[in-house]
Design a protein around this motif. Structure first.
Motif, PDB file in Angstrom:
ATOM      1  N   TRP A 195       0.689  -1.143  -0.174  1.00 37.86           N
ATOM      2  CA  TRP A 195      -0.119  -0.090   0.143  1.00 37.86           C
ATOM      3  C   TRP A 195       0.813   1.139  -0.002  1.00 37.86           C
ATOM      4  CZ3 TRP A 195       1.058   3.057   4.376  1.00 37.86           C
ATOM      5  CH2 TRP A 195       1.551   2.297   5.274  1.00 37.86           C
ATOM      6  N   ARG A 196       2.198   1.121   0.456  1.00 37.39           N
ATOM      7  CA  ARG A 196       3.086   2.154   0.732  1.00 37.39           C
ATOM      8  C   ARG A 196       3.928   2.408  -0.583  1.00 37.39           C
ATOM      9  NH1 ARG A 196       8.019   2.632   4.904  1.00 37.39           N
ATOM     10  NH2 ARG A 196       9.308   3.888   3.525  1.00 37.39           N
ATOM     11  N   GLY A 197       4.492   1.082  -1.071  1.00 39.49           N
ATOM     12  CA  GLY A 197       5.373   1.084  -2.064  1.00 39.49           C
ATOM     13  C   GLY A 197       4.770   1.113  -3.616  1.00 39.49           C
ATOM     14  N   GLU A 198       3.651   0.795  -3.757  1.00 38.05           N
ATOM     15  CA  GLU A 198       3.147   0.772  -4.891  1.00 38.05           C
ATOM     16  C   GLU A 198       2.274   2.265  -5.358  1.00 38.05           C
ATOM     17  OE1 GLU A 198       3.401  -2.015  -7.271  1.00 38.05           O
ATOM     18  OE2 GLU A 198       4.577  -2.775  -5.809  1.00 38.05           O
ATOM     19  N   PRO A 199       2.062   2.555  -6.629  1.00 37.55           N
ATOM     20  CA  PRO A 199       2.753   1.885  -7.553  1.00 37.55           C
ATOM     21  C   PRO A 199       4.182   2.102  -8.081  1.00 37.55           C
ATOM     22  CG  PRO A 199       1.685   3.892  -8.373  1.00 37.55           C
ATOM     23  CD  PRO A 199       1.209   3.617  -6.865  1.00 37.55           C
ATOM     24  N   ARG A 200       5.147   1.042  -7.722  1.00 35.85           N
ATOM     25  CA  ARG A 200       6.522   1.170  -7.635  1.00 35.85           C
ATOM     26  C   ARG A 200       7.154   1.945  -9.137  1.00 35.85           C
ATOM     27  NH1 ARG A 200       7.817  -5.130  -8.456  1.00 35.85           N
ATOM     28  NH2 ARG A 200       5.670  -5.293  -7.074  1.00 35.85           N
ATOM     29  N   GLY A 220       3.803  10.606  -9.221  1.00 29.61           N
ATOM     30  CA  GLY A 220       2.736   9.654  -8.777  1.00 29.61           C
ATOM     31  C   GLY A 220       3.240   8.130  -8.530  1.00 29.61           C
ATOM     32  N   VAL A 221       4.392   7.941  -8.121  1.00 26.20           N
ATOM     33  CA  VAL A 221       4.920   6.570  -7.557  1.00 26.20           C
ATOM     34  C   VAL A 221       4.980   6.588  -6.037  1.00 26.20           C
ATOM     35  CG1 VAL A 221       5.979   5.941  -9.942  1.00 26.20           C
ATOM     36  CG2 VAL A 221       7.414   7.187  -8.129  1.00 26.20           C
ATOM     37  N   GLY A 222       4.842   5.166  -5.810  1.00 28.04           N
ATOM     38  CA  GLY A 222       4.908   4.865  -4.192  1.00 28.04           C
ATOM     39  C   GLY A 222       6.605   5.006  -3.855  1.00 28.04           C
ATOM     40  N   ASP A 223       6.998   4.480  -2.454  1.00 27.90           N
ATOM     41  CA  ASP A 223       7.994   4.450  -1.951  1.00 27.90           C
ATOM     42  C   ASP A 223       8.950   3.340  -2.629  1.00 27.90           C
ATOM     43  OD1 ASP A 223       7.738   6.750  -0.404  1.00 27.90           O
ATOM     44  OD2 ASP A 223       7.391   5.592   1.433  1.00 27.90           O
ATOM     45  N   CYS A 224       8.572   2.477  -3.438  1.00 27.75           N
ATOM     46  CA  CYS A 224       9.422   1.352  -3.757  1.00 27.75           C
ATOM     47  C   CYS A 224       9.871   2.060  -5.121  1.00 27.75           C
ATOM     48  CB  CYS A 224       8.670   0.037  -4.192  1.00 27.75           C
ATOM     49  SG  CYS A 224       9.583  -1.246  -4.869  1.00 27.75           S
ATOM     50  N   VAL A 225      11.141   2.021  -5.186  1.00 28.74           N
ATOM     51  CA  VAL A 225      11.961   2.470  -6.174  1.00 28.74           C
ATOM     52  C   VAL A 225      12.460   1.375  -7.337  1.00 28.74           C
ATOM     53  CG1 VAL A 225      12.767   4.805  -5.272  1.00 28.74           C
ATOM     54  CG2 VAL A 225      14.183   2.412  -5.317  1.00 28.74           C
ATOM     55  N   ASP A 226      11.985   0.157  -6.888  1.00 26.76           N
ATOM     56  CA  ASP A 226      12.342  -0.980  -7.744  1.00 26.76           C
ATOM     57  C   ASP A 226      13.583  -1.114  -7.980  1.00 26.76           C
ATOM     58  OD1 ASP A 226      11.339  -3.250  -9.035  1.00 26.76           O
ATOM     59  OD2 ASP A 226      10.745  -2.315 -10.832  1.00 26.76           O
ATOM     60  N   CYS A 227      14.427  -0.911  -6.988  1.00 18.98           N
ATOM     61  CA  CYS A 227      15.730  -1.062  -7.110  1.00 18.98           C
ATOM     62  C   CYS A 227      16.458  -2.487  -7.147  1.00 18.98           C
ATOM     63  CB  CYS A 227      16.520  -0.569  -5.866  1.00 18.98           C
ATOM     64  SG  CYS A 227      16.367  -1.148  -4.479  1.00 18.98           S
ATOM     65  N   LYS A 243      10.488   4.737 -10.970  1.00 15.40           N
ATOM     66  CA  LYS A 243      11.761   5.368 -10.925  1.00 15.40           C
ATOM     67  C   LYS A 243      11.884   6.319  -9.687  1.00 15.40           C
ATOM     68  CE  LYS A 243      14.541   3.384 -13.868  1.00 15.40           C
ATOM     69  NZ  LYS A 243      13.850   3.000 -15.083  1.00 15.40           N
ATOM     70  N   LEU A 244      13.091   6.492  -9.273  1.00 14.54           N
ATOM     71  CA  LEU A 244      13.054   7.727  -8.200  1.00 14.54           C
ATOM     72  C   LEU A 244      12.414   9.041  -8.460  1.00 14.54           C
ATOM     73  CD1 LEU A 244      14.092   8.226  -5.229  1.00 14.54           C
ATOM     74  CD2 LEU A 244      16.236   8.739  -6.367  1.00 14.54           C
TER      75      LEU A 244
END
Lengths: 493, 289
Positions: A244-249, A256-263, A251-252
């Motif tokens: 709920w916090r990370g999505e939508p993942r 409009g993206v969540g906290d997940c930077v998909d690293c 780029k940094l």
């Protein structure tokens, strides 16, 4: 294996090719805890056989020893005989229920931190990393064609693995043999074939399971992941991704993206090579290394920790419901975190597990505290059932077996109840002042006597009458008793 | 064999061409591991045939020369070598010395039990309880030829009334009836007197007639009061242990035509150590003096 594409009914293949996992090094509180557990457990495993415990002359001085040849289990001050193996069963039952209880509270901590497969795999990965370098270096090395450098690195890794495996197999053998003696015997080639077999077996399984099979043992061989879901519920602390916090993942810098930077850090450190963001899955051993890896990234990005955390599914669901429809921003994060509640430790499931655990532990403890240090058994002679003596008296013969689990030499007077006037003779035993046979036990062993019981001549006896053998200590108190019967032709004086 | 191999669409495997009601049999190849295990077994079998007597031809022993008889002989040799130190000690000790030494005694009783089962139990019973027809009980306190360790050892060593050993003890009770020494009525009277020796007489007049006959014919061996004599193997007639029938008719029948027991000389069959062990074991059955 591929299936024929021409058929519309072609079933999907059930075979999954093995992908080699190259976990990256990670640092953080979970990793440090995991190192501490690893050091403690390995230390215990390798050091315990060397601990000494003085049991007096003639007894092994190894603190923890399973002496198969003499049928004794030594654990510091405790000595168990083969007929007391149920204590071992009890410990296994306790371990199983304890595992259920811990899993229902904290998820798969057994798998992630303490399981031998995890501990040794972790150790082997550490060796691998120390010799071949971290994830990227290893991926590169594996992709390279064979070269002198690659052969040297791989060779060194396998040599180190084999050395650890040999030490593991060696330590295993030490639990069943005197550690200094068996170590010397193995090194000088004087050990028995049995010792070498088990030494080799455990060295080989360590090498194969921790060096090659690794996460496949957890995924395919171990039954525990298959039914652990039955112990888990929404209030169990499990390694979870706060979607709920990370999505939508994204780029940094993306909008409009969540906290997940998909690293990919969480995937790279995972020892089983999975993506925790896919949710709860069979392959996850709950080691929490992804928690450390993600927190590391969040720290660098100056974002709050805990995108991946030990969290209950109930909290995840509550946060998800509270933030549904919100766009990624600080307000969503706050709203999501605000609805969390402290995990409920006391639930019907945990109460039940604790109650059963406590009950079994109490029964085992009680049985242990009350266990007999002496046991008396009697075997009647069956051929002949009775002997008629020259004066017409009837004599029966018995074999008394007295097990003495203490290291004391003890003497007991033998008396017989139920046959007034009977004469008792224990072969090769002295008689005490009162004329009773004096049975002197061997320390830590079984002593047997053939006891001849003669009914008084002329006594009228039934064909079978119950008798009781009793052992009295020096003060005349009954220590042990056992019953049998006295047989006679009956009917005639 | 079908000329045209048909491929199964789903698995991609050839079919054998056999078809039953539309079901086609796949010609799935054997798993590789299975095949190699099979080859390994073939190689193993070939090696085995060369090494061991695997071909049922007279004289073919394989290059190792292994035989089942040789194997068992080897195992027996190992077992003998293992027990020999203890047997040597038992051989050089007297039964009295063995009985006095707890270690030797325990070994002798455990081993003696096995030797007894093999050699003695057929007549004397598994626990030495004896058997009908003249096989004495070894568990009671009545001994025909003596019940101390020395006497038991002597009896086992040389036996009784056999033709094997010159030292076997021999005694013959006359056949009072068959050989006409006593009349039928006299024998019955003597039998009543024998009952009287054990206070079992029911006919005082008859016993009185038998008493002088007993004194004249029997007392020299069995004793004035029927106490017996182990030197000549004459059983006690006044106690409650009877090797043969104990009623008047049975006693009379025995007086008329005695059937005396025979026992082989076991020194000719067994190692002296085993004889010593047997003596200690028999003595421990409960009747040893």
């Amino acid at each position: 294996m591929s299936h024929i594409g021409t058929s519309p009914a072609a079933p999907p293949s059930l075979y999954a090719a093995h992908r080699k996992v190259h976990p990256r090094a990670v640092n953080g509180p979970v990793r440090r805890f995991k190192w501490a557990v690893l050091m403690t457990l390995l230390g215990l495993y390798y050091i315990v056989p060397w601990l000494r415990w003085d049991r007096g002359p003639g007894a092994p001085d190894q603190a923890v020893l399973v002496d198969m040849g003499h049928g004794r289990l030594y654990f510091f001050w405790i000595e168990l005989w083969p007929q007391e193996v149920y204590f071992l069963t009890g410990i296994l039952v306790l371990a199983a229920i304890g595992l259920f209880a811990v899993t229902s509270l904290f998820g798969r901590v057994w798998c992630g931190f303490t399981c031998p497969q995890t501990v040794w795999t972790d150790l082997f990965m550490w060796v691998e990393r120390a010799i071949q370098g971290d994830r990227n270096a290893r991926i590169k090395l594996d992709a390279q064609p064979m070269s002198g450098r690659k052969a040297a690195l791989k060779g060194a890794t396998h040599a180190a693995w084999l050395a650890i495996a040999a030490a593991t197999g060696g330590a295993w053998i030490m639990y069943f043999n005197d550690a200094p003696t068996v170590t010397l015997d193995i090194l000088t080639g004087d050990a028995t074939a049995k010792v070498y077999f088990f030494f080799g077996l455990f060295a080989l399984t360590t090498y194969v399971l921790a060096g090659f099979a690794r996460e496949q043992v957890c995924t395919y061989m171990c039954p525990w992941p298959r039914f652990q879901a039955a112990m888990l519920d929404n209030e169990s602390l499990v390694v979870s991704y706060r979607g709920w916090r990370g999505e939508p993942r994204g780029k940094l810098k993306a909008e409009g993206v969540g906290d997940c930077v998909d690293c990919g850090a969480c995937v790279h450190v995972c020892p089983t090579g999975i993506d925790i963001r896919d949710g709860q899955q069979l392959e996850c051993i709950g080691c929490g290394l992804c928690v450390d890896a993600c927190n590391d990234v969040m720290k660098k990005l100056d974002r709050p920790q805990g995108l991946i955390a030990f969290e209950t599914l109930a909290n995840i669901a509550a946060s998800e419901a509270a933030t549904r429809g919100m766009t990624p921003c600080k307000a969503r994060l706050d709203a999501g975190m605000a609805v969390r509640h402290v995990p409920k430790m006391i639930r019907p499931r945990t109460i039940l597990y604790s109650a059963v655990l406590g009950a079994v532990a109490l029964v085992m403890l009680g049985a242990f505290m009350l266990r007999d240090m002496h046991t008396l058994a009697v075997l009647r002679d069956r051929a002949p059932l009775y002997v008629t003596l020259s004066d017409g008296a009837i004599r029966n013969a018995y074999t008394l077996k007295l097990a003495n689990k203490t290291r004391e030499i003890e003497g007991y007077a033998l008396v017989l109840d139920g046959l007034p006037g009977a004469r008792l003779v224990a072969q090769s035993a002295q008689a005490d002042a009162a004329g009773h046979p004096l049975l002197t036990t061997r320390p830590d062993g079984l002593t047997e006597w053939r006891v001849l019981v003669t009914a008084p001549s002329g006594a009228v006896l039934p064909q079978s009458m119950p008798v009781t053998f009793r052992l009295l200590d020096g003060a005349g108190r009954q220590v042990l008793s056992t019953s049998s019967v006295f047989l006679s032709p009956g009917g005639r004086p | 064999m079908p000329t045209k191999i048909e491929k199964d669409a789903i698995t991609g495997t050839d079919t054998t061409g056999h078809e039953w009601d539309g079901l086609k049999e796949l010609n799935t190849p054997l798993p590789t591991w299975w095949l190699y295990t099979f080859y390994a077994c073939c190689v193993f079998a070939l090696v085995w045939v060369v090494l061991y007597p695997a071909i049922p031809v007279q004289g073919w022993t394989g290059i190792t020369g292994w035989t089942a008889r040789g194997a068992i002989n080897g195992e027996m040799e190992t077992a003998r070598a293992r027990t020999e130190p203890m047997l040597a000690r038992l051989r050089s000790a007297t039964p009295e010395q063995i009985a006095a030494n707890p270690e030797l005694r325990a070994y002798a009783i455990a081993g003696g039990r096995a030797v007894f089962a093999n050699n003695c139990a057929a007549c004397h019973g598994a626990g030495g309880q004896g058997a009908r027809g003249g096989y004495p009980s070894l568990a009671d306190d009545e001994w025909i030829w003596g019940g101390d360790l020395g006497a038991i050892h002597r009896t086992i060593t040389h036996g009784i009334r056999n033709h094997d050993s010159d030292e076997a003890r021999v005694s013959m009770m006359p056949r009072f009836g068959v050989d006409g020494v006593l009349t039928r009525a006299q024998i019955t009277d003597v039998a009543e007197q024998v009952l009287a020796l054990g206070n079992r007489s029911t006919d005082a007049a008859m016993a009185a007639r038998g008493a002088p006959l007993y004194a004249e014919n029997c007392a020299s061996c069995h004793g004035e009061r029927g106490e017996g004599n182990t030197d000549v193997g004459a059983p006690n007639l006044s106690d409650r242990v009877w090797l043969h029938a104990s009623d008047r008719a049975g006693i009379a029948a025995y007086i008329a035509n005695p059937q005396m027991g025979v026992m082989p000389a076991f020194a000719q069959r067994l190692d002296p150590a085993l004889v010593n062990m047997l003596a200690v074991y028999v003595h421990s059955l409960g009747g040893g003096r």
